[in-house]
Write a protein that holds these residues in place. Sequence first.
Motif, PDB file in Angstrom:
ATOM      1  N   PHE A  40       4.614  11.365  12.524  1.00 35.54           N
ATOM      2  CA  PHE A  40       3.948  10.610  11.461  1.00 35.54           C
ATOM      3  C   PHE A  40       3.743   9.153  11.875  1.00 35.54           C
ATOM      4  N   VAL A  41       4.800   8.536  12.427  1.00 35.06           N
ATOM      5  CA  VAL A  41       4.721   7.140  12.852  1.00 35.06           C
ATOM      6  C   VAL A  41       3.661   6.960  13.923  1.00 35.06           C
ATOM      7  N   ASP A  42       3.524   7.943  14.810  1.00 38.19           N
ATOM      8  CA  ASP A  42       2.522   7.865  15.872  1.00 38.19           C
ATOM      9  C   ASP A  42       1.108   7.802  15.302  1.00 38.19           C
ATOM     10  N   LYS A  43       0.896   8.451  14.180  1.00 37.32           N
ATOM     11  CA  LYS A  43      -0.448   8.467  13.578  1.00 37.32           C
ATOM     12  C   LYS A  43      -0.682   7.287  12.631  1.00 37.32           C
ATOM     13  N   PHE A  44       0.336   6.906  11.864  1.00 36.34           N
ATOM     14  CA  PHE A  44       0.131   5.897  10.823  1.00 36.34           C
ATOM     15  C   PHE A  44       1.035   4.673  10.948  1.00 36.34           C
ATOM     16  N   GLY A  45       1.901   4.656  11.981  1.00 38.62           N
ATOM     17  CA  GLY A  45       2.793   3.521  12.140  1.00 38.62           C
ATOM     18  C   GLY A  45       3.998   3.634  11.223  1.00 38.62           C
ATOM     19  N   ASP A  46       4.940   2.717  11.413  1.00 39.24           N
ATOM     20  CA  ASP A  46       6.162   2.691  10.596  1.00 39.24           C
ATOM     21  C   ASP A  46       5.794   2.451   9.141  1.00 39.24           C
ATOM     22  N   GLU A  47       6.223   3.394   8.276  1.00 40.60           N
ATOM     23  CA  GLU A  47       5.824   3.274   6.869  1.00 40.60           C
ATOM     24  C   GLU A  47       6.647   2.241   6.123  1.00 40.60           C
ATOM     25  N   GLY A  48       7.687   1.711   6.775  1.00 37.70           N
ATOM     26  CA  GLY A  48       8.552   0.746   6.103  1.00 37.70           C
ATOM     27  C   GLY A  48       8.099  -0.685   6.296  1.00 37.70           C
ATOM     28  N   ASN A  49       6.792  -0.935   6.199  1.00 35.95           N
ATOM     29  CA  ASN A  49       6.276  -2.301   6.429  1.00 35.95           C
ATOM     30  C   ASN A  49       5.763  -2.957   5.154  1.00 35.95           C
ATOM     31  N   LEU A  50       6.139  -2.417   4.018  1.00 35.80           N
ATOM     32  CA  LEU A  50       5.621  -2.901   2.735  1.00 35.80           C
ATOM     33  C   LEU A  50       6.677  -3.723   1.995  1.00 35.80           C
ATOM     34  N   ILE A  51       6.313  -4.965   1.660  1.00 33.25           N
ATOM     35  CA  ILE A  51       7.121  -5.819   0.783  1.00 33.25           C
ATOM     36  C   ILE A  51       6.424  -5.882  -0.563  1.00 33.25           C
ATOM     37  N   ILE A  52       7.198  -5.812  -1.618  1.00 37.40           N
ATOM     38  CA  ILE A  52       6.633  -5.798  -2.966  1.00 37.40           C
ATOM     39  C   ILE A  52       7.183  -6.978  -3.753  1.00 37.40           C
ATOM     40  N   ILE A  53       6.309  -7.711  -4.396  1.00 37.31           N
ATOM     41  CA  ILE A  53       6.755  -8.727  -5.345  1.00 37.31           C
ATOM     42  C   ILE A  53       6.225  -8.350  -6.720  1.00 37.31           C
ATOM     43  N   GLY A  54       7.022  -8.551  -7.733  1.00 35.56           N
ATOM     44  CA  GLY A  54       6.621  -8.146  -9.074  1.00 35.56           C
ATOM     45  C   GLY A  54       7.048  -9.153 -10.120  1.00 35.56           C
ATOM     46  N   ILE A  55       6.448  -9.042 -11.279  1.00 35.08           N
ATOM     47  CA  ILE A  55       6.769  -9.978 -12.352  1.00 35.08           C
ATOM     48  C   ILE A  55       6.609  -9.280 -13.692  1.00 35.08           C
ATOM     49  N   GLN A  56       7.524  -9.590 -14.603  1.00 32.69           N
ATOM     50  CA  GLN A  56       7.470  -9.072 -15.969  1.00 32.69           C
ATOM     51  C   GLN A  56       7.963 -10.185 -16.888  1.00 32.69           C
ATOM     52  N   ASP A  57       7.024 -10.800 -17.580  1.00 33.29           N
ATOM     53  CA  ASP A  57       7.377 -11.951 -18.409  1.00 33.29           C
ATOM     54  C   ASP A  57       6.342 -12.090 -19.511  1.00 33.29           C
ATOM     55  N   ASP A  58       6.818 -12.284 -20.745  1.00 34.17           N
ATOM     56  CA  ASP A  58       5.898 -12.406 -21.886  1.00 34.17           C
ATOM     57  C   ASP A  58       4.978 -13.610 -21.748  1.00 34.17           C
TER      58      ASP A  58
ATOM     59  N   ASN B 221       3.003  -6.946   9.523  1.00 34.78           N
ATOM     60  CA  ASN B 221       2.601  -6.437  10.829  1.00 34.78           C
ATOM     61  C   ASN B 221       3.653  -5.444  11.337  1.00 34.78           C
ATOM     62  N   LYS B 222       3.228  -4.211  11.630  1.00 35.16           N
ATOM     63  CA  LYS B 222       4.178  -3.173  12.037  1.00 35.16           C
ATOM     64  C   LYS B 222       4.869  -3.489  13.355  1.00 35.16           C
ATOM     65  N   GLU B 223       4.280  -4.371  14.147  1.00 36.05           N
ATOM     66  CA  GLU B 223       4.864  -4.706  15.458  1.00 36.05           C
ATOM     67  C   GLU B 223       6.172  -5.495  15.322  1.00 36.05           C
ATOM     68  N   ILE B 224       6.377  -6.149  14.182  1.00 32.84           N
ATOM     69  CA  ILE B 224       7.577  -6.997  14.044  1.00 32.84           C
ATOM     70  C   ILE B 224       8.628  -6.395  13.113  1.00 32.84           C
ATOM     71  N   ILE B 225       8.375  -5.195  12.605  1.00 34.99           N
ATOM     72  CA  ILE B 225       9.276  -4.599  11.618  1.00 34.99           C
ATOM     73  C   ILE B 225      10.704  -4.483  12.139  1.00 34.99           C
ATOM     74  N   ASN B 226      10.850  -4.148  13.412  1.00 33.56           N
ATOM     75  CA  ASN B 226      12.188  -3.967  13.982  1.00 33.56           C
ATOM     76  C   ASN B 226      12.530  -5.082  14.963  1.00 33.56           C
ATOM     77  N   LYS B 227      12.010  -6.280  14.705  1.00 39.32           N
ATOM     78  CA  LYS B 227      12.248  -7.415  15.589  1.00 39.32           C
ATOM     79  C   LYS B 227      12.729  -8.628  14.788  1.00 39.32           C
ATOM     80  N   PRO B 228      13.318  -9.614  15.478  1.00 37.13           N
ATOM     81  CA  PRO B 228      13.820 -10.810  14.768  1.00 37.13           C
ATOM     82  C   PRO B 228      12.736 -11.557  13.992  1.00 37.13           C
ATOM     83  N   ALA B 229      11.465 -11.399  14.408  1.00 36.70           N
ATOM     84  CA  ALA B 229      10.378 -12.102  13.707  1.00 36.70           C
ATOM     85  C   ALA B 229      10.304 -11.694  12.244  1.00 36.70           C
TER      86      ALA B 229
END
Length: 795
Positions: free
Chosen positions: A65-83, A177-185
């Motif tokens: 799967f990673v070979d076709k679509f890259g590491d899927e763990g590259n998503l950061i999510i920010i969210g907000i819930q406030d009146d 960027n998937k290239e830095i997911i497992n790096k100090p960057a």
Amino acid sequence: MTKLFSVGFWAAIARMILKNRILILILITIITIGLASQFKNMRFTYTEANLLPVDHAINKEYYKFVDKFGDEGNLIIIGIQDDSFFTPEKFNAWNNLGQDLNTHEHITNVIGVGEIQNLVRNDEKKKFDLKPLVPKEIKTQKELDDLKKTLYHNLPFYKKMLYNSETNTFRTLIYVNKEIINKPARKELIEQFLVPKIEAFNKKYNLKVRVSGMPYIRTLNSNTIISEIAYFILAALFVTGFIFYLFFKSFRATFISLFTVVVGVMWTFGLLGLLQYEITVLTAIIPPLIIVIGIPNCVFLINKYQSEVKKHGNQAKSLQRVITKIGNATLMTNATTAAGFATFILTKSDLLSEFGTVASLSILSIFILSLLLIPIIYSFMPLPKQKHLNHLNKKWIDGFVNWMVHMVKYKRITIYTGSLILLIASMIGIFNIKVTGSLIEDMPQNTDFFRDIRFFEKEFDGIMPVEFMIDTKRKKGVMKLATLKRMDELEEAINEIPELSKPMSIVGLVKYTKQAYYNGNPKYYQLPTSQEKNFILSYAKNADTENDLMKSFVDSTGQYARITTFMKDISTDRMEAIEKQLKLKITKIFPEDRYEVIMTGKALVFQKGTKYLRDNLFLSLGLAIVIISLFMAYMFRSLRMIVVSLIPNLLPLLITAGLMGFLGVPIKPSTILVFSIAFGISVDDTIHFLAKYRQELQVNNWKIRKSVYAALRETGVSMFYTSIVLFFGFSVFTISSFGGTVALGGLVSVTLLLAMLANLLLLPSLLLSLERSIANKKTLKEPSFNPIPEEDLEA
């Protein structure tokens, strides 16, 4: 080999150590400096723990799967819930934040409400134009209210992807960027860019932005591991040093012991650097572990030295006898402990193999350091003062020893009955143990990032990625209407499972194009019919901008598609049930001769890894029992004695397993370790007791009762000392913010305490009950070597 462990051999070792003490200190200094130079090679892990072997079938599917679509763990999510969020000022600020984050070189794409591109039908050019839904700046409240109405009622594609209309929660997806997911960057991106931006936004607008996603979670998690290493080491030094001082009432002895284990810790870090192993949540506990295991060595050596000084006052003779008399015993106890850890090497899991390698080498290293440094350092110092020898009278513990002897003499039936009751209760508890394989279960639950995980689980139904990859076995097969319909049917099955989030795939985009073709009417958010497909998709192909989402859902050949969903933190049993349910559905929907569908993702791989680990670690525990039984066989050459020696060490393991079942502590990577670690350490008490017992048999002309009571009085105190040090030493791990480390520390502490009682009560009781058998059949034969030769080991 018998000569290797003879008295003469250890006497020669003692002479060699004391004669060449300056040279040995120089060699230890050189080795320590050399290992310290390897500190620069130490690195902290930037990946999740992979519990499966690299060539395991589950890993192979994930790598495909990673070979076709890259590491899927590259998503950061920010969210907000406030009146107060739905005001032009704050809504504009939220959109500007997303645009600001998108300026970083390692952020490839940001998708939030402000980035929504509305598909607009252009009949003149027969294509869809991509037009921003949200203007650069919203000026009036009415404008914002109209936008909110459009989002909630007219754009189902983005529902539960970017907002939850039921709770007025919004989120923005940030692709790293998937290239830095497992790096100090990755760490630099989050700590030096993302977090400061979020904190400044919160402060300026008095809002609470939630942050999650695997890159963010992994970074903060690793930071916690790093910070806890120092706490563990300092806490272990303080606790063991304090207990040591209570026993010996000597700052000199305490300092020498702490100095010895600190050098051992330096060697451990040096080994990590030399072998270029990453510091993980497991290897991080080895340094304090070495302190906890090393201090008992110091207890035996210093106690023997002071006992000899009290006897005859001859320093040279005392130091030589320390090495001669204690060398064998400490070698065997450290060898059995190292063997318990070394069995992890055979699990075929890199995580555990590295842990077992470094731990076993470190244990042998601390044995060598203790045996060399303590006699050599004392050889340069004056004899201990009388006040430092007062603890040898042991008057304060006489009551405990007398109680043990009384129980073994007169209450053996009570001991057996209590053991049997505990065994039966433990078996009931064992049947209640559950297995879990959650990626986040052991994470610090009192942190903001863990609370944010729960927030996104509640609002968007999950945070841990689960992936489905569909291979159509032909180029451009994904966009065939038959394939899209099959994928849609699978998505419907996913939607029916409450623990999984709304799936995202090319199917949603195609539905969106049909809605756009019919001028944005939400009732047409569906797959096109065979008649509609050609002219609707022709509009999509003529669009003047390639859609980034399209590229993330379908590979460049059009042969492979992915469906992404997110899973809540659920039990392993429930996860297995979901997997089974979906695989049955996949088999029914996708003919095997035309499609190949794999279900993968970090959460699934970790869960499979936990099951694999459980099976292999029980195998390693069995191997540890076999190896230590061979030690016993070599020492005592008696099958009956092997069985007798194993019973008091296996019973505490069963009781601990029962406690886990009753207390709801599941089997997981961290708690599985308890059994091998505790068994390897607890058997040390058995070795000391049986070695002393064997010696007393020789002295007392094979009078078993007299020998048992004498051995119990002599070794009971030393076993109590070392068990107390180990109990409180392992309890240090309960200060961790990681649930798994807390469970490990608590369970090992309890197991070792139970093992001490079993070795001091159950073991001598069994020897007395087998008195007739042993006396008649001479079960206990002449040993291959005597761990405590000639004279008493005076604890």
